[in-house]
Design a protein around this motif. Structure first.
Motif, PDB file in Angstrom:
ATOM      1  N   ALA A 142      -4.952   7.077  -7.086  1.00  0.00           N
ATOM      2  CA  ALA A 142      -3.939   6.683  -8.171  1.00  0.00           C
ATOM      3  C   ALA A 142      -4.509   6.667  -9.639  1.00  0.00           C
ATOM      4  CB  ALA A 142      -3.129   5.363  -7.802  1.00  0.00           C
ATOM      5  N   VAL A 143      -4.002   7.253 -10.504  1.00  0.00           N
ATOM      6  CA  VAL A 143      -4.166   7.305 -12.069  1.00  0.00           C
ATOM      7  C   VAL A 143      -3.269   6.664 -12.826  1.00  0.00           C
ATOM      8  CG1 VAL A 143      -5.018   8.553 -13.978  1.00  0.00           C
ATOM      9  CG2 VAL A 143      -5.505   9.299 -11.513  1.00  0.00           C
ATOM     10  N   ILE A 144      -3.444   5.727 -13.386  1.00  0.00           N
ATOM     11  CA  ILE A 144      -2.451   5.066 -14.329  1.00  0.00           C
ATOM     12  C   ILE A 144      -2.433   5.179 -15.845  1.00  0.00           C
ATOM     13  CG2 ILE A 144      -1.690   3.025 -15.161  1.00  0.00           C
ATOM     14  CD1 ILE A 144      -2.275   1.866 -12.539  1.00  0.00           C
ATOM     15  N   SER A 145      -1.533   5.797 -16.591  1.00  0.00           N
ATOM     16  CA  SER A 145      -1.741   6.385 -18.143  1.00  0.00           C
ATOM     17  C   SER A 145      -0.636   5.477 -18.942  1.00  0.00           C
ATOM     18  CB  SER A 145      -1.575   7.650 -18.050  1.00  0.00           C
ATOM     19  OG  SER A 145      -2.284   8.540 -17.425  1.00  0.00           O
ATOM     20  N   SER A 146      -0.078   4.237 -18.341  1.00  0.00           N
ATOM     21  CA  SER A 146       1.010   3.572 -19.197  1.00  0.00           C
ATOM     22  C   SER A 146       0.222   2.110 -19.278  1.00  0.00           C
ATOM     23  CB  SER A 146       2.015   3.673 -18.585  1.00  0.00           C
ATOM     24  OG  SER A 146       2.033   2.674 -17.457  1.00  0.00           O
ATOM     25  N   THR A 147       0.538   1.607 -20.694  1.00  0.00           N
ATOM     26  CA  THR A 147       0.166   0.293 -21.121  1.00  0.00           C
ATOM     27  C   THR A 147       0.869  -0.710 -19.873  1.00  0.00           C
ATOM     28  OG1 THR A 147       1.821   0.410 -22.610  1.00  0.00           O
ATOM     29  CG2 THR A 147      -0.570   0.737 -23.445  1.00  0.00           C
ATOM     30  N   GLU A 148       2.180  -0.383 -19.682  1.00  0.00           N
ATOM     31  CA  GLU A 148       2.882  -1.380 -18.698  1.00  0.00           C
ATOM     32  C   GLU A 148       2.197  -1.490 -17.332  1.00  0.00           C
ATOM     33  OE1 GLU A 148       4.339   1.091 -20.292  1.00  0.00           O
ATOM     34  OE2 GLU A 148       5.254   0.059 -22.220  1.00  0.00           O
ATOM     35  N   LEU A 149       1.932  -0.202 -17.022  1.00  0.00           N
ATOM     36  CA  LEU A 149       1.318  -0.338 -15.457  1.00  0.00           C
ATOM     37  C   LEU A 149      -0.129  -1.002 -15.610  1.00  0.00           C
ATOM     38  CD1 LEU A 149       2.650   3.003 -14.050  1.00  0.00           C
ATOM     39  CD2 LEU A 149       3.482   0.635 -13.402  1.00  0.00           C
ATOM     40  N   ALA A 150      -0.901  -0.538 -16.693  1.00  0.00           N
ATOM     41  CA  ALA A 150      -2.186  -0.900 -16.821  1.00  0.00           C
ATOM     42  C   ALA A 150      -2.180  -2.533 -16.966  1.00  0.00           C
ATOM     43  CB  ALA A 150      -2.893  -0.455 -17.925  1.00  0.00           C
ATOM     44  N   ARG A 151      -1.489  -3.119 -17.545  1.00  0.00           N
ATOM     45  CA  ARG A 151      -1.435  -4.521 -17.672  1.00  0.00           C
ATOM     46  C   ARG A 151      -1.065  -5.010 -16.147  1.00  0.00           C
ATOM     47  NH1 ARG A 151       2.246  -4.650 -21.253  1.00  0.00           N
ATOM     48  NH2 ARG A 151       1.065  -5.011 -23.041  1.00  0.00           N
ATOM     49  N   GLU A 152      -0.124  -4.456 -15.512  1.00  0.00           N
ATOM     50  CA  GLU A 152       0.262  -5.121 -14.213  1.00  0.00           C
ATOM     51  C   GLU A 152      -1.002  -5.327 -13.223  1.00  0.00           C
ATOM     52  OE1 GLU A 152       3.712  -4.479 -10.736  1.00  0.00           O
ATOM     53  OE2 GLU A 152       4.055  -3.427 -12.446  1.00  0.00           O
ATOM     54  N   PHE A 184      -5.112  -6.160  -7.042  1.00  0.00           N
ATOM     55  CA  PHE A 184      -5.908  -4.972  -7.615  1.00  0.00           C
ATOM     56  C   PHE A 184      -7.241  -5.018  -8.016  1.00  0.00           C
ATOM     57  CE2 PHE A 184      -1.328  -3.832  -7.824  1.00  0.00           C
ATOM     58  CZ  PHE A 184      -1.209  -2.650  -7.143  1.00  0.00           C
ATOM     59  N   GLY A 185      -7.728  -6.222  -7.498  1.00  0.00           N
ATOM     60  CA  GLY A 185      -9.151  -6.697  -8.086  1.00  0.00           C
ATOM     61  C   GLY A 185     -10.440  -6.071  -7.451  1.00  0.00           C
ATOM     62  N   SER A 186     -10.154  -5.566  -6.339  1.00  0.00           N
ATOM     63  CA  SER A 186     -11.457  -5.187  -5.394  1.00  0.00           C
ATOM     64  C   SER A 186     -12.122  -3.747  -6.316  1.00  0.00           C
ATOM     65  CB  SER A 186     -11.113  -4.819  -4.004  1.00  0.00           C
ATOM     66  OG  SER A 186     -11.266  -5.970  -3.380  1.00  0.00           O
ATOM     67  N   ARG A 187     -13.210  -3.165  -5.675  1.00  0.00           N
ATOM     68  CA  ARG A 187     -13.692  -1.945  -6.211  1.00  0.00           C
ATOM     69  C   ARG A 187     -13.850  -0.965  -5.346  1.00  0.00           C
ATOM     70  NH1 ARG A 187     -13.351  -2.453 -11.505  1.00  0.00           N
ATOM     71  NH2 ARG A 187     -15.255  -3.482 -12.460  1.00  0.00           N
ATOM     72  N   SER A 188     -13.391   0.361  -5.677  1.00  0.00           N
ATOM     73  CA  SER A 188     -13.869   1.492  -4.762  1.00  0.00           C
ATOM     74  C   SER A 188     -15.079   2.101  -4.961  1.00  0.00           C
ATOM     75  CB  SER A 188     -12.505   2.619  -4.980  1.00  0.00           C
ATOM     76  OG  SER A 188     -12.859   3.538  -4.199  1.00  0.00           O
ATOM     77  N   ALA A 209     -18.950  -5.076  -6.262  1.00  0.00           N
ATOM     78  CA  ALA A 209     -18.521  -5.917  -5.034  1.00  0.00           C
ATOM     79  C   ALA A 209     -17.102  -6.061  -4.974  1.00  0.00           C
ATOM     80  CB  ALA A 209     -18.864  -7.250  -5.346  1.00  0.00           C
ATOM     81  N   GLU A 210     -16.411  -6.198  -3.717  1.00  0.00           N
ATOM     82  CA  GLU A 210     -15.162  -6.225  -3.509  1.00  0.00           C
ATOM     83  C   GLU A 210     -14.824  -7.795  -4.015  1.00  0.00           C
ATOM     84  OE1 GLU A 210     -14.096  -6.091   0.641  1.00  0.00           O
ATOM     85  OE2 GLU A 210     -14.408  -3.986   0.988  1.00  0.00           O
ATOM     86  N   TYR A 211     -13.481  -7.911  -4.499  1.00  0.00           N
ATOM     87  CA  TYR A 211     -13.026  -9.174  -5.099  1.00  0.00           C
ATOM     88  C   TYR A 211     -12.962 -10.236  -4.069  1.00  0.00           C
ATOM     89  CZ  TYR A 211     -10.174 -12.649  -7.567  1.00  0.00           C
ATOM     90  OH  TYR A 211      -9.777 -13.918  -8.410  1.00  0.00           O
ATOM     91  N   GLY A 212     -13.816 -11.171  -4.203  1.00  0.00           N
ATOM     92  CA  GLY A 212     -13.767 -12.221  -3.340  1.00  0.00           C
ATOM     93  C   GLY A 212     -14.876 -13.648  -3.653  1.00  0.00           C
ATOM     94  N   HIS A 263     -10.558   0.476  -9.865  1.00  0.00           N
ATOM     95  CA  HIS A 263     -10.211  -0.655  -8.872  1.00  0.00           C
ATOM     96  C   HIS A 263      -9.671  -0.225  -7.547  1.00  0.00           C
ATOM     97  CE1 HIS A 263      -9.614  -3.756 -12.061  1.00  0.00           C
ATOM     98  NE2 HIS A 263     -10.158  -2.800 -12.878  1.00  0.00           N
ATOM     99  N   MET A 264      -9.293  -1.309  -6.837  1.00  0.00           N
ATOM    100  CA  MET A 264      -8.650  -0.783  -5.421  1.00  0.00           C
ATOM    101  C   MET A 264      -7.887  -1.892  -5.030  1.00  0.00           C
ATOM    102  SD  MET A 264     -10.902   0.158  -1.976  1.00  0.00           S
ATOM    103  CE  MET A 264     -11.766  -1.370  -1.614  1.00  0.00           C
ATOM    104  N   ASN A 265      -7.054  -1.643  -4.229  1.00  0.00           N
ATOM    105  CA  ASN A 265      -6.220  -2.654  -3.543  1.00  0.00           C
ATOM    106  C   ASN A 265      -6.406  -2.739  -2.059  1.00  0.00           C
ATOM    107  OD1 ASN A 265      -4.797   0.147  -3.813  1.00  0.00           O
ATOM    108  ND2 ASN A 265      -3.171  -0.769  -2.479  1.00  0.00           N
ATOM    109  N   LEU A 266      -6.890  -3.666  -1.515  1.00  0.00           N
ATOM    110  CA  LEU A 266      -7.265  -3.796  -0.049  1.00  0.00           C
ATOM    111  C   LEU A 266      -6.103  -3.430   0.939  1.00  0.00           C
ATOM    112  CD1 LEU A 266      -9.789  -6.839  -0.171  1.00  0.00           C
ATOM    113  CD2 LEU A 266     -10.407  -4.341  -0.103  1.00  0.00           C
ATOM    114  N   HIS A 267      -4.741  -3.905   0.382  1.00  0.00           N
ATOM    115  CA  HIS A 267      -3.743  -3.985   1.183  1.00  0.00           C
ATOM    116  C   HIS A 267      -2.520  -2.618   0.611  1.00  0.00           C
ATOM    117  CE1 HIS A 267      -5.407  -6.955   3.588  1.00  0.00           C
ATOM    118  NE2 HIS A 267      -5.511  -7.915   2.648  1.00  0.00           N
ATOM    119  N   GLN A 268      -1.658  -2.353   1.366  1.00  0.00           N
ATOM    120  CA  GLN A 268      -0.773  -1.556   0.687  1.00  0.00           C
ATOM    121  C   GLN A 268       0.000  -2.550  -0.375  1.00  0.00           C
ATOM    122  OE1 GLN A 268       1.764   0.861   3.644  1.00  0.00           O
ATOM    123  NE2 GLN A 268       3.677   0.274   2.292  1.00  0.00           N
TER     124      GLN A 268
END
Length: 510
Positions: A80-90, A99-103, A121-124, A382-387
């Motif tokens: 997934a690629v984000i190109s807006s400030t609003e979604l980047a902030r989220e 969304f704090g883990s790493r791919s 490292a994965e977020y944890g 970044h990476m989300n571990l869950h949907q």
């Protein structure tokens, strides 16, 4: 006969995989409201259309077609690629934990021991522990004040060596090579209380060689096909073997030439000397203490050293290259910076770290370099571990998420004439925008939980180095050229100059 049987089994397996993928794709399509993106085939996804390149310019073009959030289905990888400030902030702030883990990819699994380091490292708990352990020796303003005189001395050595080299003022030199030694000395002083005397130092040559091999292998885009499409991974067997060999050699050098030597000196200290004051400890002292206390193991120590070699050294050298090239190609900006330094500090009073905070135009030059020539233009993914749900769309679990930070900082909807190298924008209309991410449209070091913790060190070293070079030399292109070639070399995560420039440095003071 055996070969024919093997071929039949392979074809049956492939057919079954395609059928399963089609079925899963249809079922998933009914369940999930995925972001828009290019047409995706079973097994390979959009890889045949897009290829291996996933650069910030490509992402910018796709965003204009598919929107500010789009999805690339690259084989088994969802990107997934984000190109807006609003979604980047989220992603980075509001829902930074989610969304704090790493791919990682198949090569960075090798280079990081599957996330035993800090960066990937994965977020944890492990990441929090590593960040805390690394913060004291590396990532605070106290560290800047502890080492800034060392950095000033290293720059002074560069200035003196260049001044004594007549070729520098005539046909020019590849300054990058000497700056690389300087940055190695800065980082290794912090890590091991160690510096290298010259570019010919045997240990420096060996270290630079294996780190260069790692950088080339890791930044290459050629292995993406095997990361995206697992059935093609056998074609990467030789490549991955080389990666493992290079990683083994690097870790052995760190272990044998630095960590074990430090352990010996610690034993000698305990046997006959007073324990060092905590203010004088270097990084490895803190790491070995954490290992002794059972907080981390020896592999973690090695991967901390690995991170500092890859993240702290390379990125600083690349940023210096871009900044110097921009100053050469924009002589009026270079002259204006030199005038500021001469006016504020007075003739021949050499730039120090505290001085850099009194030089707003110098700070603006650095900020503008990091805007137009962002070293990690899409941040570390970044990476989300869950949907998750984002922007009204479903984001599959373990999706690789790129923030196109370069586009956020170069979008003409938010920046005036972003294609121009114009430092004064940070003294005028963008005067409130800082490198720490206070405005999401400018995040060269990222922002939030997974921001780059080395920002304070990087800004200090960039300021001292660029200020000293401009103060002591007129920086020019080589004879017969009017400009430095600004062609880019984009890799997995970083964008560097394609060619190491030869530059002329004419001394101002004799």
């Amino acid at each position: 006969m055996d070969l024919l049987l093997l071929l039949q089994k392979t074809l049956v397996s492939l057919f079954s995989a395609v059928a399963a993928a089609i079925l899963i794709s249809k079922l998933r399509g009914k369940r999930l409201n995925l972001p828009p993106g290019p047409f995706a085939l079973p097994i390979v996804g959009s890889w045949l259309q897009i290829g291996n390149n996933l650069g910030h310019h490509d992402f910018t073009n796709y965003a204009k077609k598919f929107g500010q959030l789009f999805l690339l289905r690259m084989g088994q990888r969802n990107i997934a690629v984000i190109s807006s400030t609003e979604l980047a902030r989220e992603v980075l702030l509001t829902r930074g934990k989610e969304f704090g883990s790493r791919s990682r990819n198949i090569v960075y699994d090798i280079f990081t021991g599957k996330g035993q380091d800090l960066v990937f490292a994965e977020y944890g708990d492990h990441w929090r522990k590593m960040r805390r352990i690394m913060s004291v020796p590396f990532f605070t303003n106290r560290v800047v004040q502890q080492y800034r005189r060392e950095w000033e001395t290293e720059v002074a050595k560069v200035v003196e060596e260049v001044r004594r080299n007549p070729a520098a003022a005539e046909e020019g030199v590849v300054l990058r090579r000497r700056l690389e030694l300087m940055v190695y000395n800065n980082v290794y002083k912090m890590m091991f209380d160690k510096r290298f005397d010259s570019e010919e130092d045997p240990l420096f040559v060996k270290l630079k060689s294996v780190n260069g091999e790692r950088s080339k292998l890791g930044q290459s885009l050629e292995y993406n096909f095997g990361d995206f499409v697992p059935i093609l991974r056998p074609f990467l067997r030789g490549y991955l073997k080389t990666c493992r060999e290079v990683m083994s050699r690097r870790l052995n050098i760190y272990k044998d030439s630095f960590i074990h030597q430090k352990k010996k000196s610690v034993v000698a200290t305990r046997n006959g000397m007073v324990e060092k004051n905590i203010d004088l400890k270097c990084g490895i002292d803190h790491f070995l203490e954490a290992q002794k206390n059972g907080e981390i193991n020896e592999d973690n120590v090695l991967f901390i050293v690995e991170n500092m070699n890859a993240a702290a050294i390379d990125t600083t050298v690349w940023a210096l290259e871009w900044a110097i090239a921009e100053l050469i190609n924009n002589p009026r900006i270079q002259a204006k910076l030199r005038t500021e330094i001469d006016t504020v500090l007075g003739p021949k009073n050499q730039v120090t770290e505290p001085d850099t905070h009194k030089l707003p135009y110098l700070q603006a030059v650095i900020k503008e370099t990091l805007r137009l020539r962002m070293i990690v233009p899409c941040l570390v993914p970044h990476m989300n571990l869950h949907q998750a749900n984002l922007g009204g769309y479903d984001i599959p679990a373990e999706c690789r998420i790129y923030i196109n930070a370069w586009w956020l900082a170069n979008n003409p909807a938010h920046w005036g004439k972003p294609e121009e190298f114009r430092p004064k924008r940070f003294l005028e209309e963008e005067s409130n925008v800082q490198v720490n991410g206070n405005n999401i449209k400018y995040i060269p070091f990222g922002v939030g939980r997974r921001n780059c913790p080395g920002m304070l060190i990087a800004m200090a070293v960039l300021g001292i180095t660029l200020g000293s070079l401009v103060q002591n030399f007129e920086l020019l292109p080589p004879p017969g050229q009017s400009k430095i070639d600004m062609a880019e070399n984009s890799g997995q995560f970083a964008t560097r100059m394609l060619n190491h420039a030869t530059i002329v440095l004419k001394p101002r003071y004799v």
